[in-house]
Design an enzyme around this catalytic site. Structure first.
Site, mmCIF file in Angstrom:
data_model
loop_
_atom_site.group_PDB
_atom_site.id
_atom_site.type_symbol
_atom_site.label_atom_id
_atom_site.label_comp_id
_atom_site.label_asym_id
_atom_site.label_seq_id
_atom_site.Cartn_x
_atom_site.Cartn_y
_atom_site.Cartn_z
ATOM 1 N N TYR A 147 -29.879 16.111 30.687
ATOM 2 C CA TYR A 147 -30.090 15.588 29.335
ATOM 3 C C TYR A 147 -30.753 14.229 29.462
ATOM 4 C CZ TYR A 147 -29.111 13.917 24.592
ATOM 5 O OH TYR A 147 -29.230 13.429 23.307
ATOM 6 N N ASP A 233 -34.015 9.210 35.681
ATOM 7 C CA ASP A 233 -33.211 8.829 34.530
ATOM 8 C C ASP A 233 -31.885 8.314 35.079
ATOM 9 O OD1 ASP A 233 -31.522 8.674 32.368
ATOM 10 O OD2 ASP A 233 -32.253 10.503 31.419
ATOM 11 N N LYS A 261 -27.104 2.599 28.470
ATOM 12 C CA LYS A 261 -25.648 2.465 28.560
ATOM 13 C C LYS A 261 -25.207 1.096 29.101
ATOM 14 C CE LYS A 261 -25.075 7.474 28.593
ATOM 15 N NZ LYS A 261 -24.431 7.934 27.382
HETATM 16 C C1 LIG Z 1 -28.933 10.693 31.473
HETATM 17 C C2 LIG Z 1 -29.155 10.335 30.029
HETATM 18 N N1 LIG Z 1 -30.392 10.026 29.622
HETATM 19 C C3 LIG Z 1 -30.652 9.682 28.350
HETATM 20 C C4 LIG Z 1 -29.657 9.647 27.401
HETATM 21 C C5 LIG Z 1 -29.974 9.264 26.004
HETATM 22 O O1 LIG Z 1 -29.466 8.007 25.703
HETATM 23 P P1 LIG Z 1 -29.124 7.620 24.180
HETATM 24 O O2 LIG Z 1 -27.931 8.422 23.786
HETATM 25 O O3 LIG Z 1 -28.875 6.141 24.249
HETATM 26 O O4 LIG Z 1 -30.333 7.948 23.356
HETATM 27 C C6 LIG Z 1 -28.350 9.951 27.778
HETATM 28 C C7 LIG Z 1 -27.251 9.917 26.785
HETATM 29 O O5 LIG Z 1 -26.142 10.309 27.013
HETATM 30 C C8 LIG Z 1 -28.094 10.301 29.124
HETATM 31 O O6 LIG Z 1 -26.862 10.623 29.541
#
Ligand SMILES: Cc1ncc(COP(=O)(O)O)c(C=O)c1O
Length: 420
Positions: A147, A233, A261
């Site tokens: 994700y 990511d 985060k």
């Molecule tokens: C690995 C990863 N990338 C991107 C995101 C997206 O971040 P946001 O919820 O701040 O848009 C998340 C959210 O949980 C994530 O776990």
């Protein structure tokens, strides 16, 4: 302060259902997959949360990762309060944003320049736009079960809330967007003419599924052979599995890194970062447009800086010890109860998979006994332990979790597992 009569969680949820789709502002909060109503929270203290009815829980969700220092950490609160007193937003540069960028560059090995955004989704979207601009290519390879936020092109076979709800791809995504995404099983090498290979460096949105030995280096080599950019990511793993994230820990250097985060310490902040010549394509230095009214917001920047400030070497040793103790206790409890589980963990991240077999990819994760996970989760909530209400998520140990929190959790888990 506040109203004298407080609603119960059930009453608050009934009211929310009238006003918010599914009663929540982000799907996985709803607890539908474990057959329960959500808990409405009024406050957090360290590693604990307190609900509207006054029930106290050991919290292993910790806002899904930002709160590595714990709820309402005094230094974070002091920094945010001081920043708020000086004005909440200017739409003009501040020195603190440069300080935060300097902290990121100092910690994250491949980062030479940083652009801040307000969410991880925005950071992912923007990093991929940059990768397309740099390579002149359209297609992006992602891994099943990963994700990267809710951007259109990356919702295919996504983990987290989509996995929880069994949504393979969302309506509203155009065929062109879906067609530009190549989905590969975790552990396989993508082929073809790609703008980017994007991965969660340690995937944690199908539950925590660590990469096979050497896989991240193989991805680096594949990106180099094919002219794709390698994008890590590290929204979850950044500043969590170690000071400089997975890329420092496993010594593999991506071209671009997505952060979120922890970088905002519980306020809305995220970022993307990379080599200078790539990042200087971003406007106004270059021609790739990306902007944000609240990007680098003073309160979020203050919370991020204060949070990074507590993350020294000793903090990571502690976080690692806490996670080890939790993993060992849960393994022993499951073995005692005769319940087959796979406990996957690394510094600051853990998942209990209800599976007899090791979980190596999204297919394995989907084969887990999610009914058993749901029953486990409900039993834990009844005993004052708040877990991610989905098999397809990680637990987030923090610096505020003491051995006593771990032991209380392990004891409750032992009871629940024996009842399953
Ligand atoms: C690995 C990863 N990338 C991107 C995101 C997206 O971040 P946001 O919820 O701040 O848009 C998340 C959210 O949980 C994530 O776990």
């Amino acid at each position: 302060m506040g109203s004298a009569v407080r609603l119960t969680s059930a009453e608050a949820y009934a009211r929310a259902l009238e006003l918010l789709p599914g009663g929540v502002n982000s799907p996985v909060r709803a607890m539908r997959s474990i057959g329960r109503d959500p808990v409405f929270v009024v406050r957090g203290e360290g590693a604990e949360i307190i609900d509207v009815e006054g029930n106290r829980y050991v919290d292993w969700v910790m806002s899904w990762g930002p709160l590595i220092a714990g709820h309402a950490h005094p230094e974070v609160i002091a920094a945010v309060t001081a920043a708020a007193g000086a004005g909440t937003s200017f739409g003009a540069p501040t020195e603190a944003e440069v300080d935060l960028a300097a902290e990121v560059v100092e910690r994250v090995p491949s980062a030479e320049m940083v652009r801040m955004t307000s969410s991880g989704t925005e950071a992912s979207m923007s990093a991929l736009r940059l990768a397309r601009a740099v390579t002149g290519r359209d297609r992006i390879a992602k891994f099943a079960g990963a994700y990267h936020g809710h951007l259109d092109g990356l919702l295919a076979e996504a983990g987290s809330g989509l996995a929880t709800q069994g949504i393979p791809a969302s309506p509203g995504v155009t065929a062109a967007q879906a067609g530009d995404t190549v989905v590969v099983p975790w552990g396989a090498l993508p082929d073809g003419e790609l703008a980017a290979i994007v991965c969660e460096a340690y995937p944690a949105n199908m539950g925590l599924v660590l990469p096979p030995e050497g896989f991240l280096s193989e991805l680096r080599a594949r990106a180099d052979e094919t002219g794709a950019l390698l994008v890590f990511d590290e929204v979850i793993t950044g500043f969590r599995v170690g000071r400089g994230g997975v890329q420092e820990r496993d010594e593999v250097s991506p071209d671009l890194t997505i952060l979120g985060k922890v970088i905002g310490g519980g306020l809305p902040a995220a970022a993307y970062a990379g080599r200078r010549e790539l990042m200087e394509r971003i406007a106004p230095a270059g021609d790739v447009y990306q902007a944000g009214t609240l990007s680098g917001n003073p309160l979020a920047t203050a919370a991020g800086l204060a949070t990074l400030g507590v993350l020294d070497e000793a903090a990571y040793e502690r976080l690692d010890a806490t996670t080890e103790r939790l993993a060992a206790g849960l393994r022993a409890g499951a073995a005692d109860a005769g319940v087959p589980v796979q406990v996957s963990h690394t510094t600051g991240l853990l998942t209990v998979f209800f599976s007899e077999e090791p979980v190596r990819d999204y297919d394995d994760a989907r084969a887990c006994d999610t009914d058993r996970y749901a029953a486990f989760c409900r039993g834990m909530l009844d005993r004052g332990v708040y877990l991610p209400p989905s098999q397809f998520e990680a637990w987030f140990p923090s610096l505020a979790h003491s051995d006593a929190h771990v032991d209380r959790t392990v004891e409750a888990a032992g009871e629940v597992l024996r009842e399953l």
